[in-house]
Design a protein around this motif. Structure first.
Motif, PDB file in Angstrom:
ATOM      1  N   ARG A  82       0.902  -0.906   0.090  1.00  0.00           N
ATOM      2  CA  ARG A  82      -0.127  -0.017  -0.083  1.00  0.00           C
ATOM      3  C   ARG A  82       0.967   1.427   0.032  1.00  0.00           C
ATOM      4  O   ARG A  82       0.656   2.200  -0.669  1.00  0.00           O
ATOM      5  CB  ARG A  82      -0.823  -0.074   1.052  1.00  0.00           C
ATOM      6  N   ALA A  83       1.791   1.285   0.793  1.00  0.00           N
ATOM      7  CA  ALA A  83       2.963   2.312   0.873  1.00  0.00           C
ATOM      8  C   ALA A  83       3.613   2.833  -0.626  1.00  0.00           C
ATOM      9  O   ALA A  83       3.686   3.683  -0.967  1.00  0.00           O
ATOM     10  CB  ALA A  83       3.817   2.276   1.822  1.00  0.00           C
ATOM     11  N   LEU A  86       1.272   4.367  -2.833  1.00  0.00           N
ATOM     12  CA  LEU A  86       1.130   5.835  -2.776  1.00  0.00           C
ATOM     13  C   LEU A  86       2.631   6.240  -3.421  1.00  0.00           C
ATOM     14  O   LEU A  86       2.563   7.454  -3.948  1.00  0.00           O
ATOM     15  CB  LEU A  86       0.989   6.219  -1.302  1.00  0.00           C
ATOM     16  N   ALA A 182       3.783   5.367   4.133  1.00  0.00           N
ATOM     17  CA  ALA A 182       2.921   4.798   5.194  1.00  0.00           C
ATOM     18  C   ALA A 182       2.284   5.762   6.410  1.00  0.00           C
ATOM     19  O   ALA A 182       1.170   5.642   6.652  1.00  0.00           O
ATOM     20  CB  ALA A 182       3.690   3.400   6.030  1.00  0.00           C
ATOM     21  N   LEU A 185      -0.580   7.781   4.793  1.00  0.00           N
ATOM     22  CA  LEU A 185      -1.738   6.641   4.776  1.00  0.00           C
ATOM     23  C   LEU A 185      -2.779   6.659   6.114  1.00  0.00           C
ATOM     24  O   LEU A 185      -3.845   6.520   6.154  1.00  0.00           O
ATOM     25  CB  LEU A 185      -1.489   5.195   4.549  1.00  0.00           C
ATOM     26  N   ARG A 186      -1.673   6.819   7.062  1.00  0.00           N
ATOM     27  CA  ARG A 186      -2.463   7.130   8.256  1.00  0.00           C
ATOM     28  C   ARG A 186      -2.925   8.544   8.771  1.00  0.00           C
ATOM     29  O   ARG A 186      -3.946   8.721   9.275  1.00  0.00           O
ATOM     30  CB  ARG A 186      -1.267   6.713   9.570  1.00  0.00           C
TER      31      ARG A 186
END
Ligand code: URA
Ligand code: URA
Length: 209
Positions: A82-83, A86, A182, A185-186
């Motif tokens: 996922r990271a 991005l 990451a 994402l948070r």
């Protein structure tokens, strides 16, 4: 008798841009072959794949993250989870792709449950990354996150204080520090500062430091 043979002994042609480029790729591939079976730390026994690094051996930018996660361990390719998706979008916003840059991590093998790298793991592994940086000799290094800044630049500061500065890796190559994808994402509010940092990277590439 003069056979004219001497005339055939020509001075060696200077290395062309093409041969220089091939040699960086060759040096990286030789390094990979030397370390692919690495057992210098216990992570060697638990990995699925060693994640060497990926991208263009002639890149002018290197992005350095932390360590492989689940997807990277599974595939052997850095930043594919996922990271990583991005990071691809961030690169696209810079009009770059993975083929233009080189991406690697502080550690080449996945720590169990993605825990932080241990100092003794980094001590064994970092020389590999340092050799990669020396081979590629990028114009700028972009440290993604605090672990990357800590081990590559020996910086132990809050991100807010590291961001915006230009450091020098081993006193030479310009290096900046920004948030790890990451973290974005948070916390999507970090997108803007990260984007400012990437604009700075592009300015440094264009104008030098
Ligand atoms: N996070 C990292 O720091 N590196 C990767 O390769 C993937 C996720
Ligand atoms: N461009 C943006 O607008 N946001 C990001 O996070 C990265 C690039």
């Amino acid at each position: 008798m003069d056979t004219g043979e001497e005339e055939l002994i020509l001075p060696k042609a200077p290395a062309t841009e093409k041969t220089r480029q091939q040699s960086k790729a060759e040096l990286l591939s030789q390094l990979y072959n030397r370390i692919k079976g690495c057992r210098r730390c216990p992570l060697g026994a638990t990995r699925t794949n060693l994640v060497f690094g990926a991208g263009n051996p002639n890149a002018s930018i290197m992005f350095i993250g932390e360590a492989p996660g689940y997807e990277e361990d599974r595939t052997g390719v850095p930043f594919v989870g996922r990271a990583g998706k991005l990071l691809d979008r961030i690169l696209a916003a810079m009009s770059l792709s993975r083929e233009d840059v080189y991406i690697a991590n502080i550690l080449k093998c996945r720590p169990p449950s993605n825990r932080d790298p241990l100092q003794q793991e980094v001590a064994k592994c970092l020389p590999y990354l340092e050799q990669q940086i020396e081979i590629i000799a990028p114009d700028i290094i972009c440290c993604l996150g605090r672990i990357s800044a800590l081990y590559l630049l020996r910086l132990k500061l809050p991100m807010k204080l590291m961001r915006g500065n230009i450091y020098r890796w081993k006193g030479s190559i310009p290096a900046i520090v920004t948030y790890h994808p990451a973290a974005l994402l948070r916390n999507p509010a970090l997108k803007r500062p990260l984007w400012e940092d990437m604009q700075k990277v592009m300015r440094i590439l264009k104008e030098g430091t």
